[in-house]
Structures are given as structure tokens and as C-alpha cells.
Design a protein around this motif. Structure first.
Motif, PDB file in Angstrom:
ATOM      1  N   MET A   1      80.682  57.393  63.705  1.00 52.86           N
ATOM      2  CA  MET A   1      82.100  57.363  64.047  1.00 52.86           C
ATOM      3  C   MET A   1      82.960  57.850  62.877  1.00 52.86           C
ATOM      4  N   GLY A   2      82.537  57.489  61.677  1.00 50.11           N
ATOM      5  CA  GLY A   2      83.276  57.910  60.504  1.00 50.11           C
ATOM      6  C   GLY A   2      83.312  59.418  60.368  1.00 50.11           C
ATOM      7  N   SER A   3      82.239  60.096  60.777  1.00 51.94           N
ATOM      8  CA  SER A   3      82.179  61.556  60.699  1.00 51.94           C
ATOM      9  C   SER A   3      83.188  62.195  61.640  1.00 51.94           C
ATOM     10  N   ILE A   4      83.375  61.586  62.808  1.00 53.79           N
ATOM     11  CA  ILE A   4      84.370  62.097  63.751  1.00 53.79           C
ATOM     12  C   ILE A   4      85.755  62.022  63.125  1.00 53.79           C
ATOM     13  N   GLY A   5      86.045  60.875  62.525  1.00 56.54           N
ATOM     14  CA  GLY A   5      87.332  60.702  61.871  1.00 56.54           C
ATOM     15  C   GLY A   5      87.515  61.649  60.703  1.00 56.54           C
ATOM     16  N   PHE A   6      86.453  61.854  59.933  1.00 56.34           N
ATOM     17  CA  PHE A   6      86.503  62.737  58.769  1.00 56.34           C
ATOM     18  C   PHE A   6      86.803  64.174  59.175  1.00 56.34           C
ATOM     19  N   SER A   7      86.392  64.550  60.379  1.00 54.93           N
ATOM     20  CA  SER A   7      86.607  65.914  60.859  1.00 54.93           C
ATOM     21  C   SER A   7      88.077  66.220  61.119  1.00 54.93           C
ATOM     22  N   VAL A   8      88.860  65.210  61.452  1.00 55.94           N
ATOM     23  CA  VAL A   8      90.229  65.466  61.907  1.00 55.94           C
ATOM     24  C   VAL A   8      91.312  64.792  61.071  1.00 55.94           C
ATOM     25  N   CYS A   9      90.920  64.033  60.040  1.00 58.31           N
ATOM     26  CA  CYS A   9      91.923  63.220  59.344  1.00 58.31           C
ATOM     27  C   CYS A   9      91.555  63.023  57.880  1.00 58.31           C
ATOM     28  N   HIS A  10      92.571  62.813  57.048  1.00 56.09           N
ATOM     29  CA  HIS A  10      92.342  62.538  55.626  1.00 56.09           C
ATOM     30  C   HIS A  10      91.744  61.149  55.388  1.00 56.09           C
ATOM     31  N   GLN A  11      91.944  60.226  56.329  1.00 53.64           N
ATOM     32  CA  GLN A  11      91.358  58.880  56.279  1.00 53.64           C
ATOM     33  C   GLN A  11      91.795  58.064  55.064  1.00 53.64           C
ATOM     34  N   LEU A  12      93.031  58.247  54.617  1.00 52.36           N
ATOM     35  CA  LEU A  12      93.528  57.420  53.516  1.00 52.36           C
ATOM     36  C   LEU A  12      93.661  55.983  54.006  1.00 52.36           C
ATOM     37  N   THR A  13      92.985  55.082  53.339  1.00 47.85           N
ATOM     38  CA  THR A  13      92.917  53.693  53.815  1.00 47.85           C
ATOM     39  C   THR A  13      94.287  53.060  53.993  1.00 47.85           C
ATOM     40  N   GLU A  14      95.189  53.325  53.043  1.00 47.15           N
ATOM     41  CA  GLU A  14      96.510  52.702  53.110  1.00 47.15           C
ATOM     42  C   GLU A  14      97.344  53.227  54.260  1.00 47.15           C
ATOM     43  N   ARG A  15      96.937  54.328  54.865  1.00 48.36           N
ATOM     44  CA  ARG A  15      97.679  54.882  55.998  1.00 48.36           C
ATOM     45  C   ARG A  15      96.961  54.654  57.321  1.00 48.36           C
ATOM     46  N   CYS A  16      95.908  53.894  57.302  1.00 50.85           N
ATOM     47  CA  CYS A  16      95.165  53.573  58.520  1.00 50.85           C
ATOM     48  C   CYS A  16      95.518  52.165  58.984  1.00 50.85           C
ATOM     49  N   LEU A  17      95.630  51.972  60.287  1.00 50.80           N
ATOM     50  CA  LEU A  17      95.850  50.636  60.828  1.00 50.80           C
ATOM     51  C   LEU A  17      94.591  49.805  60.637  1.00 50.80           C
ATOM     52  N   ASN A  18      94.792  48.538  60.395  1.00 50.25           N
ATOM     53  CA  ASN A  18      93.645  47.637  60.297  1.00 50.25           C
ATOM     54  C   ASN A  18      93.791  46.502  61.294  1.00 50.25           C
ATOM     55  N   PHE A  19      92.673  46.127  61.875  1.00 48.28           N
ATOM     56  CA  PHE A  19      92.609  44.992  62.790  1.00 48.28           C
ATOM     57  C   PHE A  19      91.779  43.928  62.081  1.00 48.28           C
ATOM     58  N   HIS A 214      86.741  70.171  55.782  1.00 47.15           N
ATOM     59  CA  HIS A 214      87.215  68.983  55.074  1.00 47.15           C
ATOM     60  C   HIS A 214      86.346  68.713  53.853  1.00 47.15           C
ATOM     61  N   LYS A 215      85.039  68.903  53.998  1.00 44.67           N
ATOM     62  CA  LYS A 215      84.106  68.729  52.882  1.00 44.67           C
ATOM     63  C   LYS A 215      84.439  69.693  51.743  1.00 44.67           C
ATOM     64  N   VAL A 216      84.645  70.966  52.102  1.00 46.33           N
ATOM     65  CA  VAL A 216      84.954  71.987  51.102  1.00 46.33           C
ATOM     66  C   VAL A 216      86.270  71.672  50.407  1.00 46.33           C
ATOM     67  N   THR A 217      87.280  71.308  51.212  1.00 45.60           N
ATOM     68  CA  THR A 217      88.593  70.975  50.657  1.00 45.60           C
ATOM     69  C   THR A 217      88.495  69.789  49.703  1.00 45.60           C
ATOM     70  N   GLU A 218      87.719  68.806  50.084  1.00 48.02           N
ATOM     71  CA  GLU A 218      87.536  67.613  49.255  1.00 48.02           C
ATOM     72  C   GLU A 218      86.868  67.964  47.926  1.00 48.02           C
ATOM     73  N   GLN A 219      85.857  68.800  47.979  1.00 52.49           N
ATOM     74  CA  GLN A 219      85.161  69.218  46.762  1.00 52.49           C
ATOM     75  C   GLN A 219      86.054  70.039  45.843  1.00 52.49           C
ATOM     76  N   LEU A 220      86.868  70.929  46.427  1.00 52.27           N
ATOM     77  CA  LEU A 220      87.782  71.731  45.627  1.00 52.27           C
ATOM     78  C   LEU A 220      88.849  70.862  44.971  1.00 52.27           C
ATOM     79  N   THR A 221      89.285  69.849  45.707  1.00 52.21           N
ATOM     80  CA  THR A 221      90.288  68.928  45.177  1.00 52.21           C
ATOM     81  C   THR A 221      89.736  68.165  43.972  1.00 52.21           C
ATOM     82  N   LEU A 222      88.473  67.745  44.065  1.00 50.72           N
ATOM     83  CA  LEU A 222      87.839  67.012  42.965  1.00 50.72           C
ATOM     84  C   LEU A 222      87.676  67.896  41.732  1.00 50.72           C
ATOM     85  N   LYS A 223      87.432  69.188  41.939  1.00 50.56           N
ATOM     86  CA  LYS A 223      87.235  70.109  40.821  1.00 50.56           C
ATOM     87  C   LYS A 223      88.534  70.369  40.070  1.00 50.56           C
ATOM     88  N   PHE A 224      89.634  70.444  40.852  1.00 53.61           N
ATOM     89  CA  PHE A 224      90.909  70.794  40.231  1.00 53.61           C
ATOM     90  C   PHE A 224      91.838  69.595  40.053  1.00 53.61           C
TER      91      PHE A 224
END
Length: 224
Positions: A1-19, A214-224
Motif C-alpha cells: 500500500m505504501g508503494s501506491i502512495g509513494f507513486s502519487v504523493c510526497h507522503q510528508l508525515t506532518e501533512r498526512c491525516l492520522n487515525f 519519485h525514486k529518481v527525484t528523491e535521490q536527486l534531492t538527497l544529492k543536492f
């Protein structure tokens, strides 16, 4: 399920609803968009059983356009630090956006899928708007209550709503092919099989590509 979310969203914890202790797989705005799309679909299929294929009237289009614009305005103004926002506002504006998109896609699907339709416009009466907005409001209230015992339900419902949104949009695209369109006499028929398979394949490919990007973008962000 996390992979589905990772495909379409940044998944920042502070911006996600919690139950309770359960954090949703996508941010509040994205969750609103996808759940809004799904709930709107449920309302549309329940409300319009005579296969109405007419797009909403101009005045209704304006309302729907305002709903769509609300999530972009909220995101833009909060990004520029002009107005504050929070997860509740993000979810509600996203929900209005997603539900409005489905309200436009629904009559297109009906026109392309069924052999016989009627040209009546959807959302053209106060009664239909009352039902439509009432259904949306009820869904928002239940979600915003964030009952902990419903955590698993909303977690998986959110994942399903992402898949359903991709499937429905791609289904309409598949039905634009002349050999596949305007053949069905009922909702669940053999004429749904091939377009559905095409929609599922397209959805899977799109989500996979988005995941890789998203994977590529994340890796580039970590590099720079």
C-alpha cells in the motif's frame, strides 16, 4: 500500500491525516482528491440510473470549477505564506476538487460506454445538488471524525481510491476507441472486459512510472 502512495504523493508525515496511531498513505490533499473522486462516483452511479449522458449545465460547471480551483488556490497561497492552511483545509479542498472531476468524467463515461443513453444533463436541479452535496458532506464529516477504530478501513479505502481513480480515467480513455465504445446494454457486461483490461494495464504502467520518477527525484534531492 505504501508503494501506491509513494507513486502519487510526497507522503510528508506532518501533512498526512492520522487515525490514532495510523498515518494515511498519502497527504491530506491527495487523500481528499482521490476519496472525493471515489465518493462522487458512488453518488453519480446511484443517482443517475437512466444513463443520463449530458454534461452539467454552465452554471453547474462554474460551481464545479470553483471547487477544483479551491485546492489550487489553497496550495498556492499557503506555499507563498500568504494565508495559513492545515490538513483539514487541504483535505476538504482536495475532496471538492476530486469530486468535481468525477462529476465531469461520469457523463463522458456513460456516453462512451452505453449503446443507448439519454441526453439529460446531470446536476441540473436543486434536488440533485442537494443529494450530491449532502453525500459529499457526509463523507467529509465521517472522515474528519478520524475514529481510530476506522483506521484500517480508511487506510485501505484510500489505497483503493487511488487505484479506482486511475482505472476510471483510463477506462474512459479506452472507451474513446470506436471499436470499444457505445456497445453495452448494462453496466456489468462483456463489453466492459476489454476496456477494463486496457485501463488496468495503463493504470499499472502509469503508477510504476510515477513510482520510478519519485525514486529518481528523491535521490536527486538527497544529492543536492
Amino acid at each position: 500500500m505504501g508503494s501506491i502512495g509513494f507513486s502519487v504523493c510526497h507522503q510528508l508525515t506532518e501533512r498526512c491525516l492520522n487515525f490514532g496511531s495510523t498515518v494515511m498513505i498519502i497527504c491530506a490533499r491527495c487523500q481528499g482528491i482521490y476519496l472525493g473522486f471515489l465518493i462522487s462516483a458512488v453518488i453519480m452511479f446511484a443517482l443517475y440510473r437512466k444513463r443520463q449522458s449530458g454534461l452539467p449545465p454552465v452554471w453547474a460547471f462554474i460551481i464545479l470549477a470553483i471547487f477544483v480551483a479551491s485546492t489550487f488556490i489553497d496550495g498556492f497561497l499557503s506555499y507563498l505564506s500568504i494565508t495559513p492552511t492545515n490538513n483539514v483545509i487541504r483535505f476538504i479542498t482536495g475532496f471538492l476538487c476530486g469530486s468535481s472531476i468525477m462529476a465531469v468524467i461520469y457523463p463522458v463515461f456513460v456516453f462512451q460506454y452505453y449503446e443507448n443513453t439519454i441526453p439529460d444533463k446531470i446536476l441540473d436541479t436543486p434536488r440533485h445538488w442537494l443529494i450530491y452535496l449532502g453525500g459529499l458532506a457526509a463523507a467529509v464529516v465521517i472522515t474528519m471524525a478520524r475514529f481510530e477504530f476506522m483506521a484500517a478501513f480508511f487506510y485501505y479505502l484510500t489505497a483503493f481510491s487511488v487505484l479506482f481513480t486511475f482505472y476510471m480515467v483510463n477506462l474512459v480513455v479506452a472507451l474513446l476507441v470506436p471499436r470499444l465504445s457505445q456497445k453495452a446494454g448494462k453496466l456489468f457486461s462483456r463489453y466492459l472486459i476489454i476496456p477494463s483490461l486496457a485501463a488496468l494495464v495503463l493504470s499499472g504502467l502509469e503508477l510504476y512510472v510515477f513510482f520510478l520518477l519519485h525514486k529518481v527525484t528523491e535521490q536527486l534531492t538527497l544529492k543536492f
